[in-house]
Design an enzyme around this catalytic site. Structure first.
Site, short mmCIF file in Angstrom:
data_model
loop_
_atom_site.label_atom_id
_atom_site.label_comp_id
_atom_site.label_asym_id
_atom_site.label_seq_id
_atom_site.Cartn_x
_atom_site.Cartn_y
_atom_site.Cartn_z
N ASP A 82 0.85 -1.19 0.00
CA ASP A 82 0.00 0.00 0.00
C ASP A 82 0.89 1.25 0.00
O ASP A 82 1.82 1.35 0.80
CB ASP A 82 -0.85 -0.04 1.29
CG ASP A 82 -1.92 1.04 1.33
OD1 ASP A 82 -2.40 1.44 0.26
OD2 ASP A 82 -2.27 1.45 2.46
N HIS A 83 0.62 2.17 -0.90
CA HIS A 83 1.39 3.43 -0.99
C HIS A 83 2.90 3.23 -1.07
O HIS A 83 3.66 3.85 -0.32
CB HIS A 83 1.06 4.37 0.18
CG HIS A 83 -0.33 4.92 0.12
ND1 HIS A 83 -0.71 5.93 -0.74
CD2 HIS A 83 -1.45 4.58 0.79
CE1 HIS A 83 -1.99 6.19 -0.59
NE2 HIS A 83 -2.48 5.38 0.33
N HIS A 179 -7.56 9.89 4.24
CA HIS A 179 -7.08 8.94 5.26
C HIS A 179 -7.33 9.48 6.66
O HIS A 179 -7.08 10.64 6.92
CB HIS A 179 -5.58 8.69 5.10
CG HIS A 179 -5.20 8.13 3.76
ND1 HIS A 179 -4.46 8.83 2.85
CD2 HIS A 179 -5.46 6.94 3.18
CE1 HIS A 179 -4.27 8.09 1.77
NE2 HIS A 179 -4.87 6.94 1.94
N HIS A 207 -9.62 4.74 -1.38
CA HIS A 207 -8.84 4.76 -0.12
C HIS A 207 -9.65 5.50 0.94
O HIS A 207 -10.61 6.21 0.61
CB HIS A 207 -7.50 5.48 -0.33
CG HIS A 207 -6.49 4.66 -1.08
ND1 HIS A 207 -5.23 4.42 -0.61
CD2 HIS A 207 -6.58 4.00 -2.26
CE1 HIS A 207 -4.57 3.67 -1.47
NE2 HIS A 207 -5.37 3.41 -2.49
N THR A 232 -7.68 2.86 9.36
CA THR A 232 -7.87 3.58 10.64
C THR A 232 -8.84 2.84 11.55
O THR A 232 -8.59 2.69 12.75
CB THR A 232 -8.39 5.01 10.36
OG1 THR A 232 -7.51 5.63 9.42
CG2 THR A 232 -8.43 5.83 11.63
ZN ZN Z 1 -4.36 5.16 1.03
#
Ligand code: ZN
Length: 283
Positions: A82-83, A179, A207, A232
């Site tokens: 991810d990222h 996010h 996302h 989160t």
């Molecule tokens: Zn993300």
């Protein structure tokens, strides 16, 4: 457990009008929580680690843990970076056994984002690994006011150019999502999403799934979103329950018990996310 590519999972989701949830994991307990719940719900899932989480243990350790925990479970899953912040992140994670990688060049000028993504796609092609790109900037919820400026949202024209030139498998879009915890209810820009889907024919990724109302997530899924990221909400439920456990029994130094309390609480968040993505029973 069958490790399958994210591309395969997303294509099935697209045909079946649901999405595959992607959960951020970083240690044994988070991997256990996601895979146990996925098996209970018979739901396909993506386990993903941010590049910093992958290096916390090493990419190969992440993959080894997933394989080991998933052994003898009836599930299908993909392991995704991810990222990823560089070409080198993609190399290291593919070497470690990840079967999907994201390169996030969204902060770069479009041509630079395209240039590096093309390199990642070429590398991934040899290893039969899925590639996710990002265009528009998905920021933090704390920066919402600023990030909701139109210039940060995904431009359909730029998205089309990026996808055509790079041949990536899926694209993360910025349509009002962010996010972290939203301070006010997010409102996804469905007009923009529609314009994007008219020119981009690959699966789209949302996302910042934490806190987006269910009806908005499900509307986005009906319009072409095939992967929704949840991070989160998992960390919050895990940490809150560990804190409550320790406050209730401060003398208990059973680390396993403390982590297990967090894991069980996190599983409830996984279940809710699977239901939002409408993928229960879709193995
Ligand atoms: Zn993300």
């Amino acid at each position: 457990m069958e490790l399958v590519t994210m591309k395969e999972l997303m294509e099935e989701a697209h045909r079946g009008h649901y999405a595959v949830p992607a959960f951020n994991v970083c240690n044994l307990e988070t991997i256990q929580g996601v895979l146990e719940e996925a098996e209970e719900m018979q739901a396909p899932v993506i386990l993903q680690t941010h590049w910093s989480e992958a290096y916390y243990s090493t990419p190969q350790t992440v993959v080894d843990m997933v394989r080991s925990v998933g052994k003898n479970k009836r599930i299908r899953a993909a392991v995704h970076l991810d990222h990823g912040s560089s070409y080198e992140d993609a190399v290291r994670c593919i070497q470690g056994g990840f079967n999907s990688v994201m390169y996030d060049g969204s902060q770069l000028p479009l041509d630079e984002n395209i240039r590096i993504l093309k390199q990642v796609v070429e590398l991934a092609g040899y290893a039969k690994v899925t590639v996710e790109g990002e265009i528009g900037t998905i920021g933090q919820t704390s920066e919402m006011g600023e990030k909701l400026e139109k210039s940060y949202l995904t431009s359909p024209k730029d998205a089309q150019k990026l996808v055509d030139e790079t041949q990536i498998d899926c694209l993360a879009v910025a349509i009002g999502n962010a996010h972290g915890f939203y301070t006010e209810n997010p409102k996804l820009d469905f007009d923009r999403l529609k314009e994007i889907t008219e020119v981009v024919k690959i699966p789209l990724v949302l996302h910042g799934g934490t806190g987006i109302p269910e009806e908005q997530i499900q509307k986005a899924i009906t319009m072409g979103v095939c992967k929704v990221n949840f991070s989160t909400v998992l960390r919050k439920s895990f940490i809150s329950e560990m804190q409550a456990f320790m406050e209730a029994d401060p003398e208990n130094l059973g680390l396993m018990d403390i982590l297990d309390a967090g894991k069980n609480s996190m599983k409830a968040a996984v279940k809710e996310s699977v239901e939002m993505c409408m993928c229960q029973g879709k193995l």
